[in-house]
Design a protein around this motif. Structure first.
Motif, PDB file in Angstrom:
ATOM      1  N   UNK A  33       0.925  -1.188  -0.150  1.00  0.00           N
ATOM      2  CA  UNK A  33       0.038   0.129  -0.029  1.00  0.00           C
ATOM      3  C   UNK A  33       0.736   1.188   0.013  1.00  0.00           C
ATOM      4  N   UNK A  34       0.527   2.271  -0.872  1.00  0.00           N
ATOM      5  CA  UNK A  34       1.444   3.444  -0.847  1.00  0.00           C
ATOM      6  C   UNK A  34       0.226   4.747  -0.857  1.00  0.00           C
ATOM      7  N   UNK A  35       0.420   5.597   0.042  1.00  0.00           N
ATOM      8  CA  UNK A  35      -0.574   6.621   0.243  1.00  0.00           C
ATOM      9  C   UNK A  35       0.378   7.866   0.513  1.00  0.00           C
ATOM     10  N   UNK A  36       0.062   8.836  -0.246  1.00  0.00           N
ATOM     11  CA  UNK A  36       0.756  10.174   0.022  1.00  0.00           C
ATOM     12  C   UNK A  36      -0.138  10.999   0.879  1.00  0.00           C
ATOM     13  N   UNK A  37       0.274  11.737   1.577  1.00  0.00           N
ATOM     14  CA  UNK A  37      -0.697  12.836   2.515  1.00  0.00           C
ATOM     15  C   UNK A  37      -0.146  14.082   2.259  1.00  0.00           C
ATOM     16  N   UNK A  38      -0.977  14.983   2.121  1.00  0.00           N
ATOM     17  CA  UNK A  38      -0.720  16.395   1.911  1.00  0.00           C
ATOM     18  C   UNK A  38      -1.871  17.383   2.620  1.00  0.00           C
ATOM     19  N   UNK A  39      -1.708  18.738   2.663  1.00  0.00           N
ATOM     20  CA  UNK A  39      -2.721  19.488   3.131  1.00  0.00           C
ATOM     21  C   UNK A  39      -3.298  19.321   4.584  1.00  0.00           C
ATOM     22  N   UNK A  40      -1.999  18.929   5.137  1.00  0.00           N
ATOM     23  CA  UNK A  40      -2.257  18.647   6.863  1.00  0.00           C
ATOM     24  C   UNK A  40      -2.382  19.862   7.430  1.00  0.00           C
ATOM     25  N   UNK A  41      -3.541  20.177   8.239  1.00  0.00           N
ATOM     26  CA  UNK A  41      -3.727  21.372   9.197  1.00  0.00           C
ATOM     27  C   UNK A  41      -3.980  20.915  10.592  1.00  0.00           C
ATOM     28  N   UNK A  42      -3.868  21.637  11.512  1.00  0.00           N
ATOM     29  CA  UNK A  42      -4.239  21.552  12.632  1.00  0.00           C
ATOM     30  C   UNK A  42      -4.860  22.951  13.051  1.00  0.00           C
ATOM     31  N   UNK A  43      -6.024  23.033  13.736  1.00  0.00           N
ATOM     32  CA  UNK A  43      -6.591  24.496  13.696  1.00  0.00           C
ATOM     33  C   UNK A  43      -7.466  24.167  15.003  1.00  0.00           C
ATOM     34  N   UNK A  44      -7.906  25.438  15.526  1.00  0.00           N
ATOM     35  CA  UNK A  44      -9.099  25.405  16.628  1.00  0.00           C
ATOM     36  C   UNK A  44     -10.196  24.929  15.947  1.00  0.00           C
ATOM     37  N   UNK A  45     -11.137  24.315  16.484  1.00  0.00           N
ATOM     38  CA  UNK A  45     -12.423  23.835  16.169  1.00  0.00           C
ATOM     39  C   UNK A  45     -13.270  24.745  15.277  1.00  0.00           C
ATOM     40  N   UNK A  46     -14.086  24.301  14.235  1.00  0.00           N
ATOM     41  CA  UNK A  46     -14.494  25.333  13.359  1.00  0.00           C
ATOM     42  C   UNK A  46     -15.770  25.970  14.344  1.00  0.00           C
ATOM     43  N   UNK A  47     -16.444  25.191  14.965  1.00  0.00           N
ATOM     44  CA  UNK A  47     -17.540  25.889  15.724  1.00  0.00           C
ATOM     45  C   UNK A  47     -18.700  26.227  14.680  1.00  0.00           C
ATOM     46  N   UNK A  48     -18.863  25.320  13.821  1.00  0.00           N
ATOM     47  CA  UNK A  48     -19.922  25.717  12.763  1.00  0.00           C
ATOM     48  C   UNK A  48     -21.202  24.898  13.112  1.00  0.00           C
ATOM     49  N   UNK A  49     -22.190  25.255  12.606  1.00  0.00           N
ATOM     50  CA  UNK A  49     -23.359  24.488  12.743  1.00  0.00           C
ATOM     51  C   UNK A  49     -23.191  22.969  12.053  1.00  0.00           C
ATOM     52  N   UNK A  50     -23.799  22.129  12.654  1.00  0.00           N
ATOM     53  CA  UNK A  50     -24.018  20.644  12.180  1.00  0.00           C
ATOM     54  C   UNK A  50     -23.999  20.580  10.775  1.00  0.00           C
ATOM     55  N   UNK A  51     -24.797  21.274  10.094  1.00  0.00           N
ATOM     56  CA  UNK A  51     -25.239  20.920   8.551  1.00  0.00           C
ATOM     57  C   UNK A  51     -24.789  22.157   7.639  1.00  0.00           C
ATOM     58  N   UNK A  52     -23.711  22.841   8.469  1.00  0.00           N
ATOM     59  CA  UNK A  52     -22.972  23.631   7.329  1.00  0.00           C
ATOM     60  C   UNK A  52     -21.833  22.863   6.908  1.00  0.00           C
ATOM     61  N   UNK A  53     -21.753  22.768   5.774  1.00  0.00           N
ATOM     62  CA  UNK A  53     -20.919  21.487   4.931  1.00  0.00           C
ATOM     63  C   UNK A  53     -19.705  22.412   4.412  1.00  0.00           C
ATOM     64  N   UNK A  54     -19.541  23.614   4.590  1.00  0.00           N
ATOM     65  CA  UNK A  54     -18.220  24.075   4.333  1.00  0.00           C
ATOM     66  C   UNK A  54     -17.125  23.887   4.964  1.00  0.00           C
TER      67      UNK A  54
END
Length: 170
Positions: free
Chosen positions: A149-170
Motif C-alpha cells: 500500500x502506498x499513500x501520499x498525505x498532504x494539506x495537513x492542518x491543525x486548527x481550533x475547532x470550526x464551531x460551525x453548525x452541524x449542517x454547514x458543509x463548508x
C-alpha cells in the motif's frame, strides 16, 4: 511524532502521531494502490487497505477514519474505541484514490467529515468522544493483510475547532 503500536479487531497497527491540544485536524490522502485490478474487477484480495486520520488519547480511547477497501469496494470507514471498539462503514461515492478527511473534537463530541474537493464536507460520523488535555493526532494508513500500500498525505492542518453548525458543509 510519536510512534504508536496497538491493535484493532486483532490486527496490529503501527502509526506515528503528533501530540496536540488543538482540537481539529484536516488532511488529504492520495492512494497509490489500485482499488481495481487490470481487468477492472474489484481488487478483493486487498481487503482492509485503508488511509485516513487518527485521533488517540491512549490505547483504549481512539478513533481512526478514512477510506477502506471492504467487500470489494471503497468504503467510508471509522473505528471508534472507548474501552470497546465498533466499526462503521458506508459506500464512498467519490474518488477513493484522492480525498480529504476532517476530524473535530469539542466539548466531548467527535465530528468526522469527508470531502472529495476540499470545499464541501458532508458528515461521516458524530459521536461522543472523551475530553482530554491533549490528543495524539495524525495521518493513518494500514494494510493489515499484505504489503504494497502506498499513500501520499498532504494539506495537513491543525486548527481550533470550526464551531460551525452541524449542517454547514463548508
Amino acid at each position: 511524532m510519536m510512534p504508536v503500536i496497538g491493535t484493532a479487531f486483532g490486527k496490529r497497527l503501527s502509526i506515528s502521531l503528533l501530540r496536540a491540544s488543538i482540537e481539529q485536524m484536516r488532511l488529504r490522502a492520495i492512494f497509490r494502490h489500485p482499488f481495481r485490478d487490470r481487468r477492472r474487477r474489484p481488487a478483493c484480495r486487498r481487503v482492509y487497505n485503508q488511509a485516513g486520520l487518527m485521533v488517540r488519547i491512549d490505547g483504549t480511547r481512539w478513533v481512526k477514519a478514512g477510506i477502506e477497501l471492504s467487500d470489494g469496494r471503497a468504503m467510508l470507514s471509522s473505528v471508534l474505541t472507548d474501552g470497546r471498539s465498533d466499526w462503521a462503514t458506508a459506500p464512498y461515492e467519490g474518488d477513493p484514490k484522492d480525498f480529504w478527511m476532517r476530524a473535530s473534537v469539542a466539548d466531548g463530541v467527535l465530528r468526522l467529515q469527508v470531502s472529495g474537493d476540499g470545499k464541501t464536507w458532508p458528515l461521516v460520523r458524530l459521536a461522543p468522544f472523551p475530553v482530554a488535555e491533549s490528543y495524539l493526532v495524525g495521518p493513518m494508513c494500514c494494510t493489515p493483510e499484505r504489503e504494497g500500500l502506498k499513500v501520499r498525505f498532504s494539506d495537513w492542518k491543525l486548527t481550533p475547532p470550526l464551531n460551525k453548525p452541524l449542517h454547514d458543509l463548508t
